[in-house]
Enzyme design. Sequence first.
Site: not given
Length: 306
Positions: A263-265, A292
């Site tokens: 995951h990232c932003h 996220i």
Amino acid sequence: MPLTEALRDRIQGLITADSVVLFMKGTRFRPACGFSAGVVEVLDSLVPQWTSVDVLADAELREGIKEFSAWPTIPQLYVRGEFVGGADIVREMHASGELATLLGAAEVKPPQVQVSARAAGVFREVTAEAGPGEAIRVRISPRFEHDLAVEGREPGDLEVVVEGITLLFDCMSAARAEGLRLDFVERDGEAGFAIENPNAPAQVRPITARELQGKLAQGAVRLFDVRTPQEQAIAAIAGARLVDEAVRAEILELDRGTPLAFHCHHGVRSQAAAEFFVSQGFREVYNLRGGIDAWSREVDSGVPRY
């Protein structure tokens, strides 16, 4: 950059992981430069399956493979563990027929295919009014995109008769079709063919925040965060490990059947990271859809949005 023993061993492992390995910019299904795309086109025309390694996803590997092979440019082709050359050499060998000989483009045999009774019934209906010599054409592209059509026979076709239905394959489609399963199903009021091909390469699987929550609760996946340390300090998912060089190396030591999630932003950077690990042979890789931010909205409002 000096070639460390650890990096040398890693490159050697990648080279011997498949009989045909191409170090390239991008991946087989998404080339990132014209030279790499040209070699992909050549290989796809000669062999049904081969492995690509994306050097753009790993700066250490991008420089290391040049020193390893003593060849200054990318792409680089290896066949059965031996360095063949770059784009120009591949193009010349293809034109002369030498590459096909080297790759051992053996005679393709008719594949073993399964057709369900229901799919066979539909095939009978659509071919009932077909012209003489026409049958069900099965095409499988290098990207393992499948197409079915009623067409006539072509020179070089391979024929497979299953449940009284004749299936036609061109040579490369046949080579990609061993174990193919054809069914006809109804879902949500819609009907169509369902095709399962065990030869298709792994793909990054999108996963929703709630689906990921369930897998984490079951201990069914390892979660990795590809954002910066500064972003992780602002908001984090419990149990997610920040990916740095040490963690990346640790992941690459795992069994390729280990389920991984990234995951990232918002899901863009993690998609690229997930694609890299798929290119390294991992078969079950997830990307958190919406990142996220989606986790904050759908699972845990206590995780700050930014």
